[in-house]
Design an enzyme around this catalytic site. Structure first.
Site, PDB file in Angstrom:
ATOM      1  N   LYS A   1      15.050   1.339  -4.312  1.00 53.81           N
ATOM      2  CA  LYS A   1      14.146   2.396  -3.878  1.00 53.81           C
ATOM      3  C   LYS A   1      14.543   2.729  -2.450  1.00 53.81           C
ATOM      4  O   LYS A   1      14.331   1.924  -1.535  1.00 53.81           O
ATOM      5  CB  LYS A   1      12.678   1.948  -3.949  1.00 53.81           C
TER       6      LYS A   1
ATOM      7  N   ALA B   1       1.012   1.373  -4.709  1.00 56.67           N
ATOM      8  CA  ALA B   1       0.741  -0.006  -4.296  1.00 56.67           C
ATOM      9  C   ALA B   1      -0.639  -0.090  -3.668  1.00 56.67           C
ATOM     10  O   ALA B   1      -1.566  -0.680  -4.233  1.00 56.67           O
ATOM     11  CB  ALA B   1       1.808  -0.489  -3.317  1.00 56.67           C
ATOM     12  N   THR B   2      -0.772   0.549  -2.490  1.00 58.58           N
ATOM     13  CA  THR B   2      -1.995   0.430  -1.709  1.00 58.58           C
ATOM     14  C   THR B   2      -3.256   0.739  -2.511  1.00 58.58           C
ATOM     15  O   THR B   2      -4.267   0.053  -2.367  1.00 58.58           O
ATOM     16  CB  THR B   2      -1.927   1.399  -0.501  1.00 58.58           C
TER      17      THR B   2
END
Lengths: 265, 66
Positions: free
Chosen positions: A107, A219-220
């Protein structure tokens, strides 16, 4: 009956990145989880098959054991180049990740500054070209810019990953039309569009899929939710719901009402 | 001689290989990667890579992130 078969069909259609099959259209990140136990429950609830990790100095702390966790859960690691500001830094970090993890997936993140964490498009494209030449399967985190996305695809990237809004903001998809233009620009290429960054809650993940994205990376939104495990499940269902809705074909928007019951005549 | 491992000055015996220094520093064999003066050194080459005084080593591993 036929409808049910068609509906399952679109969910069974696998995500292909660089010719490899990814078992879920929800790609997770591991950043922000309070501890590995919380992370494990969230990853399992998300159903993810591919999950990002960052590369840091061995003695810098930050949770050794994340690789062992992913291995145990059968989840493929997607190393990122988070923290890199230049193409040179990102290329070195990607090469170190390939050596450490034995994967050619990366990524690619090259950000311009700490306040926005927005991609630096010039360094990003330079790094993407170098890494593609070096045999990497490159998944660039990019701006919601259809022109840049096309240039990254031209450079040989295996996916393009436009942001919905800046990393960690939870502001959702600020420019849905740009995301749709990126989807349209990639329609004739084997380059999936992964909505990456900015998702705050499940409806926004569903929206990304309704706009035609092939997958969502977040994610967060999960790891910092009050209940990460429940939010992970919500995201999994949202990605499926959004994909089904995209395939089902939404009704056109109308200005005036249209009765759904027979009119009395 | 001294080598710099992740920013820490470390004493090493003259003639030590990269593998020797990493082993003495407790670096595991799996899940890590090493850059010497900004270039990746593949694990298979650690034992045959000589070190010179003052060389800069970065040892990285995967952590939670992204």
């Amino acid at each position: 009956m036929g409808g049910a078969i068609a509906a399952t069909g679109i969910l069974d259609d696998p995500l292909l990145i660089g010719g490899r099959e990814i078992g879920s259209r929800l790609i997770m990140g591991t950043g922000g989880a309070a501890n590995l136990a919380v992370l494990e429950r969230a990853l399992v609830a998300s159903g993810t098959a591919l999950t990002t990790v960052a590369m840091r100095r061995l003695d810098a702390g930050g949770g050794p054991g994340v690789l062992a966790l992913l291995e145990r859960l059968g989840i493929e690691a997607l190393p990122n180049t988070a923290g890199c500001r230049t193409a040179a830094e990102a290329v070195l970090t990607a090469r170190l990740a390939r050596e450490a993890l034995g994967t050619d997936l990366v990524k690619l993140e090259v950000v311009a500054d700490d306040r926005t964490l927005l991609p630096d498009p010039i360094e990003l494209l330079d790094a993407a070209e170098q890494l593609v030449d070096d045999g990497f399967t490159v998944l660039p985190y990019t701006n919601d810019d259809p022109v840049l996305a096309s240039k990254l695809a031209d450079a040989g990237c295996a996916a393009v990953m436009p942001l919905g809004s800046p990393i960690g903001t939870g502001l959702g998809i600020r420019n849905p039309h740009n995301i749709e233009m990126i989807v349209a620009a990639m329609a004739d290429r084997p380059v999936p569009v992964v909505l990456d960054a900015g998702i705050g809650t499940a409806s926004e993940a569903a929206q990304a899929m309704e706009l035609g994205c092939d997958a969502v990376l977040l994610a967060t939104a999960v790891t910092r939710a009050t209940d990460p495990e429940a939010m992970a499940r919500a995201m999994r269902l949202a990605v499926e719901a959004g994909r089904l809705a995209r395939g089902a074909g939404r009704i056109p928007r109308r200005f005036w009402a249209q009765a759904s019951s027979p009119t009395a005549e | 001689m001294t080598v710099l491992i992740n920013g820490v000055v470390t004493e090493a015996e003259a003639g030590a290989s990269l593998a020797d220094v990493l082993a003495a520093h407790g670096v595991p064999e799996r899940g890590v990667a090493v850059a010497m003066s900004g270039e990746v050194v593949p694990r298979a080459s650690w034992a045959s890579t000589p070190l010179r005084d003052g060389v800069v080593l970065e040892v990285l591993t995967a952590v939670q992130g992204g």
